[in-house]
Structure formats: structure tokens, C-alpha cells
Design a protein around this motif. Structure first.
Motif, mmCIF file in Angstrom:
data_model
loop_
_atom_site.group_PDB
_atom_site.id
_atom_site.type_symbol
_atom_site.label_atom_id
_atom_site.label_comp_id
_atom_site.label_asym_id
_atom_site.label_seq_id
_atom_site.Cartn_x
_atom_site.Cartn_y
_atom_site.Cartn_z
ATOM 1 N N PRO A 1 -4.274 2.545 -2.615
ATOM 2 C CA PRO A 1 -4.937 1.638 -3.561
ATOM 3 C C PRO A 1 -6.425 1.418 -3.319
ATOM 4 O O PRO A 1 -7.190 1.238 -4.254
ATOM 5 N N TYR B 1 2.437 1.641 -3.547
ATOM 6 C CA TYR B 1 1.383 2.065 -4.487
ATOM 7 C C TYR B 1 1.108 3.557 -4.291
ATOM 8 O O TYR B 1 1.081 4.342 -5.238
ATOM 9 N N ALA C 1 4.745 -2.427 -11.028
ATOM 10 C CA ALA C 1 3.409 -3.036 -10.925
ATOM 11 C C ALA C 1 3.524 -4.477 -10.419
ATOM 12 O O ALA C 1 2.772 -4.899 -9.532
ATOM 13 N N ILE D 1 4.166 -4.506 -6.639
ATOM 14 C CA ILE D 1 2.958 -4.084 -5.889
ATOM 15 C C ILE D 1 1.913 -5.202 -5.908
ATOM 16 O O ILE D 1 1.375 -5.588 -4.868
ATOM 17 N N TYR E 1 -8.566 -3.096 -6.640
ATOM 18 C CA TYR E 1 -7.803 -1.848 -6.834
ATOM 19 C C TYR E 1 -7.304 -1.829 -8.273
ATOM 20 O O TYR E 1 -7.251 -2.856 -8.945
ATOM 21 N N VAL F 1 1.616 6.103 -7.283
ATOM 22 C CA VAL F 1 0.354 6.440 -7.964
ATOM 23 C C VAL F 1 -0.202 7.768 -7.458
ATOM 24 O O VAL F 1 -0.893 8.476 -8.178
ATOM 25 N N CYS G 1 0.837 -1.212 0.000
ATOM 26 C CA CYS G 1 0.000 0.000 0.000
ATOM 27 C C CYS G 1 0.870 1.260 0.000
ATOM 28 O O CYS G 1 0.557 2.239 -0.706
ATOM 29 N N LEU H 1 2.161 2.956 -14.495
ATOM 30 C CA LEU H 1 3.170 2.236 -13.679
ATOM 31 C C LEU H 1 3.999 1.312 -14.569
ATOM 32 O O LEU H 1 3.440 0.562 -15.373
ATOM 33 N N VAL I 1 -4.416 -0.938 -11.190
ATOM 34 C CA VAL I 1 -2.985 -0.724 -11.431
ATOM 35 C C VAL I 1 -2.884 0.177 -12.660
ATOM 36 O O VAL I 1 -3.118 -0.264 -13.781
#
Ligand code: 4FR
Length: 299
Positions: A223, A215, A252, A255, A241, A219, A212, A247, A243
Motif C-alpha cells: 500500500p 492489500y 476494502a 483493509i 494509500y 492489489v 499491508c 477491490l 484503495v
């Protein structure tokens, strides 16, 4: 002697603190923030001028809410730790009203402020931070400690932007091989599905939280974030969630590996170091403090 009186006028925090066991006098300075039954201030040793983060917990509130054992557990676990990526536990003492925990001061605050300021950081910076978080969590897991509340606000940053894992208020020790913890008094921010589903939980909850954190850093938002805690918990239980295409695959993949609903499918902490995200490009050994406000110049 003046003192801070909080809004419910029951906690009295003097501006001078005395630790009789080490004969140390501290001065209470800036208020940093609060959480649960504790408040955190900058405190300074008036003889050495060393500054610390002082966590101050009201005894009245602790007893009223039966938090004494939790406080004892936090102190027992934190004072046993010694690692460059774990906040240094300096000392603790008490007086009639409060328990005082003296901790390493991290002058660049926490990764929460970094996230609020930068929103999204580069993969290069993320490698620097994630590598240090893994090193700190690997030390905890190797010593049979689960943190259970890894989040940006508990990842503190020192002057060199090195990560220091703090706040062991929800941490626990695994007493025997294979033990699955059944209870958790508190609400972790990046809470794993097995805790919500009240199944047993162990080290894997920290892997979920690191997923988390990674991410959120890459991002720009968590997430499973929604407008309500209930909806967020529903998304976590369904492991729902997105992706983003923005990414890169190596980020990715790492994660997605950590955000596996089934805890058994998540990598162990040591295995995270073998992911291409960390092995395919050099992990920076330092970052300029300008990274608190802007992305570093690409090489
Ligand atoms: C110069 O160093 C800092 C400056 C600031 C700063 O300037 N904050 C400003 C925010 C805006 N307001 C208006 C003025 C103050 C914040 C944190 C610092 N550094 C720091 C803080 C630290 C630590 C090490 N270093 C450690 C270790 N724990 N805490 C800490 C911090 C907070 Cl806010 C709350 C809690 C906390 C309080 C209760 C329960 C649990 C916790 C818990 N998270 O452990 C703990």
C-alpha cells in the motif's frame, strides 16, 4: 570436512552439525537465504532423515553487534509456541562459532515467492491465507506476544499451502496489561505509523501489518510502496494509500479498518474474524498446490 565460508571469510559453517544435547547429527544441504546475522539452510537428521530449516547465527557477529540478548529473546519466545499456523521450533544448540536453530521446514517456501509468481491472488485464495494468518496471530496475542515483523517473507507455506508464521527476531512479550513498547531494534517491512512516530506501540502493529499483507495480496503491490524508504515512511505517517476500485467492498472495508493511522481505531485480532470479507463467503479449508502458479478455477 568442508565448510561454507562467507564473503567476509569470518563465518565458518561446517557441513556436518552435531547437537550434543540430543546426540543428533545433521547434514547441511541447500542454502535458502540470509537475513541480518543469520543464514538459513536445509538440514537433515542423518538418522531419521527428517529435514528442517536450520537458522545459523555467527557468534562472532552476534557479539560484535551486541545481538546476544536479541537471539536469546527470539529463541525463548519461539520455543514456547505451539500452534498449527506458527513455524514449529524443533531445537537449538551451539558450537564454538555458531548458534543453530532447528525449525520446521516449509517446502513451498514463503508467501513472498507466491506473490512474486502470482502478483495478484483471488479473494477466495486470500480468505484461505488471511484466515490462517489471523489464527496464528490470535494465538500470539492471546499469549501476550507481538510478532512486529509480519510480512510475506515470514509467512511460510507447507506442502498443503498452510501458513506458518516464522522469524521471531523482532517479537516481544507484553509484560503487563496496557504496556506500550517504546523501542524496536530492527526495521519491520510493513512498519506501523506509531513505531515511526516513536510513540508507544503494542498488538496493533501486527494488525497494521496484516492489513499491508492483505492489500499486497489483492492489489499486487504494498500500500505505501515508493522508490525510496524515506518516501514510503512519509506515506505511512500520512496514512496515504489508494484503495483501487477493483477491490470488492468487503475486502476494502477490512483493509481500511486495519490501516487506520490511530492504533486504537484498528480492530483487535479476534474482531477480524467477524468482517464480512470472511463471513459472507466460505473460508476454503484447502487450496490445490497449482495456486502457487495460477488462479483456481471458479466453482
Ligand atoms: C524447501 O524449502 C525452502 C526452499 C527455499 C528455496 O528453494 N530457496 C531458493 C531461493 C533461490 N536460491 C537461488 C536457491 C534457494 C526457501 C525456503 C524454504 N523453506 C523454508 C525456509 C525457512 C523456513 C522454513 N522453510 C523457516 C522457518 N525459515 N526459513 C528461512 C528462509 C530464508 Cl530464505 C531465510 C531465513 C532467514 C535467514 C536469516 C535470518 C532470518 C531468516 C528468517 N526469515 O527467519 C529463514
Amino acid at each position: 570436512m568442508s565448510s561454507a565460508r562467507n564473503d567476509d571469510k569470518t563465518i565458518d559453517i561446517p557441513d556436518r552439525l552435531y547437537d550434543a544435547s540430543t546426540k543428533t547429527n545433521y547434514k547441511r544441504l541447500r542454502f535458502f537465504g540470509k537475513g541480518g546475522f543469520a543464514k538459513c539452510y536445509e538440514i537433515v537428521d542423518v538418522v531419521t532423515n527428517n529435514v528442517y530449516a536450520g537458522k545459523i547465527v555467527s557468534k562472532k557477529l552476534m557479539i560484535k553487534h551486541n545481538q546476544k540478548e536479541k537471539m536469546t529473546q527470539e529463541i525463548t519466545i519461539h520455543k514456547s509456541l505451539d500452534h498449527p499456523n506458527i513455524v514449529k521450533f524443533h531445537s537449538f544448540f551451539d558450537d564454538n562459532n555458531n548458534v543453530y536453530i532447528v525449525l520446521e521446514l516449509c517446502k513451498k517456501r514463503s508467501m513472498m515467492e507466491l506473490h512474486k509468481r502470482r502478483k495478484v491472488i483471488t479473494e477466495y485464495e486470500c480468505r484461505f491465507y488471511i484466515y490462517q494468518i489471523i489464527q496464528g496471530v490470535k494465538y500470539l496475542h492471546d499469549h501476550r506476544i507481538i510478532h512486529r515483523d509480519l510480512k510475506l517473507g515470514n509467512l511460510f507455506l507447507n506442502d498443503d499451502l498452510n501458513v506458518k508464521i516464522g522469524d521471531f527476531g523482532l517479537a516481544t512479550r507484553i509484560e503487563f496489561e496496557g504496556e506500550r513498547k517504546k523501542t524496536l531494534c530492527g526495521t519491520p517491512n510493513y512498519i506501523a505509523p506509531e513505531i515511526l512516530n516513536k510513540k508507544g506501540h503494542s498488538y496493533e502493529v501486527d494488525i497494521w501489518s496484516i492489513g499491508c499483507v492483505m492489500y499486497t495480496l489483492l492489489v499486487g503491490q504494498p500500500p505505501f510502496e515508493t522508490k525510496s524508504l524515506k518516501d514510503t515512511y512519509t506515506k505511512i505517517k500520512k496514512c496515504e494509500y489508494r484503495v483501487p476500485n477493483s477491490l470488492r467492498k468487503t475486502a476494502a472495508d477490512m483493509i481500511v479498518a486495519m490501516l487506520q493511522s490511530n492504533p486504537e481505531k484498528r480492530p483487535r485480532i479476534g474482531q477480524l474474524l467477524n468482517f464480512e470479507f470472511l463471513t459472507s463467503s466460505p473460508v476454503p479449508t484447502s487450496l490445490p498446490s497449482s495456486c502457487l502458479t495460477m488462479a483456481p478455477r471458479p466453482d
